[in-house]
Design an enzyme around this catalytic site. Structure first.
Site, PDB file in Angstrom:
ATOM      1  N   GLY A   1      18.180 -37.628 -59.275  1.00  0.00           N
ATOM      2  CA  GLY A   1      18.923 -37.760 -60.518  1.00  0.00           C
ATOM      3  C   GLY A   1      18.853 -36.554 -61.432  1.00  0.00           C
ATOM      4  O   GLY A   1      19.577 -36.497 -62.434  1.00  0.00           O
TER       5      GLY A   1
ATOM      6  N   CYS B 283      43.785 -58.651 -52.539  1.00  0.00           N
ATOM      7  CA  CYS B 283      44.588 -57.542 -52.013  1.00  0.00           C
ATOM      8  C   CYS B 283      45.837 -58.106 -51.351  1.00  0.00           C
ATOM      9  O   CYS B 283      45.767 -59.052 -50.556  1.00  0.00           O
ATOM     10  CB  CYS B 283      43.776 -56.745 -50.992  1.00  0.00           C
ATOM     11  SG  CYS B 283      44.751 -55.534 -50.066  1.00  0.00           S
TER      12      CYS B 283
ATOM     13  N   CYS C 157      45.376 -57.312 -47.310  1.00  0.00           N
ATOM     14  CA  CYS C 157      44.313 -57.871 -46.456  1.00  0.00           C
ATOM     15  C   CYS C 157      43.655 -59.110 -47.057  1.00  0.00           C
ATOM     16  O   CYS C 157      42.723 -59.662 -46.480  1.00  0.00           O
ATOM     17  CB  CYS C 157      43.253 -56.815 -46.162  1.00  0.00           C
ATOM     18  SG  CYS C 157      42.159 -56.490 -47.577  1.00  0.00           S
TER      19      CYS C 157
ATOM     20  N   CYS D 218      43.876 -52.835 -51.881  1.00  0.00           N
ATOM     21  CA  CYS D 218      42.567 -52.179 -51.821  1.00  0.00           C
ATOM     22  C   CYS D 218      42.714 -50.690 -52.048  1.00  0.00           C
ATOM     23  O   CYS D 218      43.583 -50.039 -51.469  1.00  0.00           O
ATOM     24  CB  CYS D 218      41.935 -52.342 -50.443  1.00  0.00           C
ATOM     25  SG  CYS D 218      41.383 -53.998 -50.079  1.00  0.00           S
TER      26      CYS D 218
ATOM     27  N   CYS E 164      40.722 -51.519 -45.938  1.00  0.00           N
ATOM     28  CA  CYS E 164      41.837 -52.463 -45.934  1.00  0.00           C
ATOM     29  C   CYS E 164      42.477 -52.526 -44.558  1.00  0.00           C
ATOM     30  O   CYS E 164      42.747 -53.610 -44.043  1.00  0.00           O
ATOM     31  CB  CYS E 164      42.851 -52.013 -46.994  1.00  0.00           C
ATOM     32  SG  CYS E 164      44.105 -53.237 -47.372  1.00  0.00           S
TER      33      CYS E 164
END
Lengths: 252, 232, 286
Positions: C32, C241, C244, C266, C272
């Site tokens: 980080g 979606c 899908c 998606c 997807c």
């Protein structure tokens, strides 16, 4: 006599050839208000900066609860300034975040030391705004919409929220209207008594020192020329400079 | 009985640096003693140094030389040489002072001004305010003034605020500088009663009483304060 | 597989790669924390992924398979350009299948399919400093990171709740990495933040204009900042979606006509497509 919270001795600092501090000693006990008075160039603001760790002296030590303030490292000093210490700047804009709401300003120190409950932080901020006589409805307003006196009171609330033991104040009433000053001094007086705070206040206003301080130090050209009980120093000044200072104060 | 307050060889002089270093001796060789329950009146011509002596006893003026011994917390302390924090502690618990003039703190109500010394001594706020109110009433200060700051009060009203503030905590030692100067006969009687009650409770009192009637009613003996001959 | 004449493998010279790898090692050692690096001029302007490209170029080897996505899609302009760039300068295999890639370079999304320990994901980062808007002084921001003095970020979240009733950051939502450093996850949607927590793959972040690299080693604690009484919630459009039927992936809103018609699909095109492929044989059987 218990040990003082803050004890300094032998403080000397020169800016080139100019002596800002010459062998200054001072201490502050628990619950005590100490005023440092003097005219421009006396060294009083420099002394405050050295005592609060913002400046390093050429010689001498400052101890907080026995620990050397200048030897402890910046991380420890910053932690101190966020918890056991507070600093009220002359210009409230130096001590506030102007783009953050009043509530955020007061809550910041709490959040910096780990407070993570929004509702509690907000409640604490509201209670402090009430203590400094700022209307709670202004909690989400930005400080730039506040008057100078209100900004200063907000700065005080922001400083006191973590219940520091010692608060440094640098000319807290400078630049404010006289009536506003009175209100602010009264606030400082009652809060310091109520919370048992120790306060180290630098001011050129003798009347403010008389109102607030238990003890007073008079500075001139980097030296402490006289110190003692506030009413004693102001009513029975011994040093020629103190006599001059006191006689120069206009009575209302 | 051990004196509550006594001085040994107390002397005080002023050096006015702004007036070319003019030296003004005011007190010399003062040996004063006050016992609990006793009231000593300082007695002497105007300008002789009575107020100066009072202020020295309170620590408001620094003693030039000599000792000022106060019985505080069961021990003797020398106020002339004491650390400022010890003087503050002595003033909080043992030594009270009613001056001629009320120094006005802006914005603070009369009732709070009177209650403050009690609160500082640890008296709960509600009780302190109640005692303050009772004492103000006893001194005939109307209720409508209790919530106002005393800045606009008359001299007599301000003096009564001062008196209430000085008598409310019940100090073992009390210094009174012209406590009845601005008061009428009825109020003077009220103050005489307060002083005698304090004495009955064992307070040691040093006072300057210009008014003969008051002096005779409260003083057990007089202490002469005479002008110092300027030998310089 | 052949690379362009006159260019080193993956465009950057070996000394530069070494410098960047050293920065990456430091970054991985301090999860980080932002490591400055000597970013080079790349054949595309700042703001187009130069940081991500330099990181990828430094870790890419001839045996790697590279996937590049932009907002979750493999077929948008930037993704296509960058993929073609690496094909030309490194000659590596490329793919659109998340499961087949060894390195995934991404702009502003994390693939829906969980990544594995043998994969590396490289994020393109515009502004690496999470405190940038709150503390404009760089020297002071560095000090705040050094002292872990992050009250300021919580103040920002507090301000959101005070003003709007909820935390308003929908993307680039600040996180605490390894319980020590405050980090900007890059402008991925807040919805993707939980994927970073204890991800099995190595996560590398490159900011070309700002010249910073940072990293999250595999299996590291990553927590989105919040308040006890306003906990972090991943946000997505409350739809399925259209292609899908997924209800737990991040969706793009696509305008289909100029009569207000729209559909939600998606954002992760590969995921997807895979879902659709799995569903298709079943549908054919029905």
């Amino acid at each position: 006599m218990t040990a003082p919270l803050l004890a300094a001795e032998g403080l000397t600092l020169r800016f080139g050839a100019i002596p800002a501090l010459l062998d200054v000693a001072i201490d502050v006990a628990e619950g005590e208000v100490v005023a440092i008075v003097g005219e421009s160039g006396s060294g009083k603001t420099t002394l405050l900066r050295v005592l609060s760790g913002m400046m390093t002296p050429d010689a001498g030590t400052v101890r907080w609860l026995g620990d050397d303030v200048h030897a402890m490292g910046e991380a420890a000093r910053r932690r101190l300034m966020r918890t056991a210490w507070g600093f009220v700047h002359q210009n409230p804009r130096d001590g506030l975040r102007l783009a953050v709401s009043a509530g955020g300003n007061v809550g910041e120190r709490l959040m910096a030391v780990g407070a993570r409950h929004y509702g509690n932080i907000r409640a604490e901020a509201l209670s402090w705004l009430a203590k400094v006589e700022i209307d709670g409805h202004r909690i989400d307003d930005l400080p730039r919409t506040f008057s100078g006196g209100m900004q200063q009171r907000l700065q005080i609330a922001r400083t006191l929220v973590t219940r520091p033991r010692l608060v440094f104040m640098d000319e807290p009433t400078g630049g404010l209207d006289v009536s506003v000053q009175a209100r602010l001094l009264d606030l400082i007086r009652s809060l310091s008594r109520e919370l048992g705070l120790s306060v180290l206040i630098v001011t050129h206003d003798i009347a403010a020192a008389r109102l607030l301080a238990d003890r007073i130090l008079v500075m001139r050209r980097g030296r402490v020329v006289e110190q003692g009980l506030t009413d004693r120093v102001l009513d029975d000044p011994q040093h020629p400079y103190t006599q001059l200072l006191v006689s120069s104060v206009l009575a209302a | 009985m051990t004196p509550a307050l006594r001085t040994e060889g107390l002397a005080k002089a002023f050096t006015l640096h702004l007036q070319g270093g003019t030296h003004i001796p005011v007190l010399s060789g003062i040996d004063l003693a006050v016992r609990p329950g006793e009231c000593v009146a300082l007695w002497g011509p105007s300008g002789a140094g009575k107020s100066t002596l009072m202020r020295c006893l309170y620590g408001n003026y620094g003693a030039g030389s000599g000792r000022i011994i106060l019985r505080h917390r069961g021990r003797d302390i020398d106020l002339a040489a004491a650390d400022p924090r010890d003087v503050i502690e002595a003033r909080r618990e043992t030594l009270g002072y009613v001056s001629q003039f009320l120094r006005v703190i802006p914005r603070v109500a009369t009732r709070d001004i009177v209650a403050e010394p009690m609160i500082t001594r640890g008296v709960p706020r509600e009780e302190a305010l109640a005692r303050a109110t009772a004492l103000l009433r006893r001194l005939n200060l109307p209720d409508r003034l209790h919530g106002l700051p005393p800045a606009t009060f008359s001299g007599g009203e301000q003096q009564r605020v001062n008196l209430a503030r000085g008598f409310a905590p019940g100090y073992p030692v009390l210094l009174l500088d012209e406590p009845t100067a601005s008061l009428d006969a009825a109020n003077r009687a009220g103050v005489i009663a307060l002083i005698n009650e304090a004495k009955a409770q064992g307070a040691a009192i040093v006072g300057i009483f210009h008014d003969a009637e008051v002096r005779e009613a409260v003083a057990d003996r007089l202490f002469d304060v005479l002008p110092v001959q300027d030998a310089a | 597989m052949s690379t362009m004449d006159g260019y080193n493998f993956a465009y950057l010279d070996e000394a530069t790669k070494r410098m960047i790898r050293r920065a990456i090692l430091k970054a991985v050692a301090i999860p980080g924390h932002q490591i400055p690096f000597g970013a080079r001029e790349m054949p595309l302007p700042y703001g187009w992924g130069t940081g991500g490209i330099q990181v990828t170029a430094s870790i890419l080897g001839p045996a790697d398979t590279l996937k590049v996505i932009d907002q979750g899609a493999d077929d948008t302009t930037n993704a296509v350009s960058i993929r073609r760039f690496f094909t030309r300068v490194a000659g590596v295999e490329t793919t659109a299948r998340t499961g087949e890639a060894s390195i995934i370079q991404t702009r502003h999304r994390i693939p829906e399919k969980p990544l594995r320990e043998d994969q590396i994901i490289v994020y393109q980062v515009p502004q690496p400093e999470p405190l940038f808007m709150l503390e404009p002084r760089r020297a002071e921001a560095k000090r705040l990171h050094a002292l872990a003095d992050y009250g300021l970020m919580h103040v920002r979240l507090y301000e959101d709740i005070a003003r709007l009733g909820h935390i308003a950051k929908a993307y680039d939502y600040p996180v605490m990495v390894n319980a020590r450093y405050l980090m900007s996850p890059s402008p991925i949607p807040a919805f993707d933040n939980p994927k970073m927590h204890r991800m099995a793959a190595l996560q590398l972040f490159g900011a070309g204009r700002e010249k910073r690299i940072y990293a999250i080693p595999p299996h590291t604690e990553v927590h989105s900042l919040d308040f006890e009484d306003h906990p972090f919630r991943p946000i997505r459009a409350p739809h399925a979606c259209a292609l899908c039927r997924s209800t737990d992936t991040y969706l793009d809103e696509v305008i289909t006509d100029d009569a207000g018609g729209r559909m939600f699909v998606c954002s992760d095109t590969d995921f997807c497509a895979e879902r659709q492929a799995r569903a298709a044989p079943q549908e054919a059987a029905e």
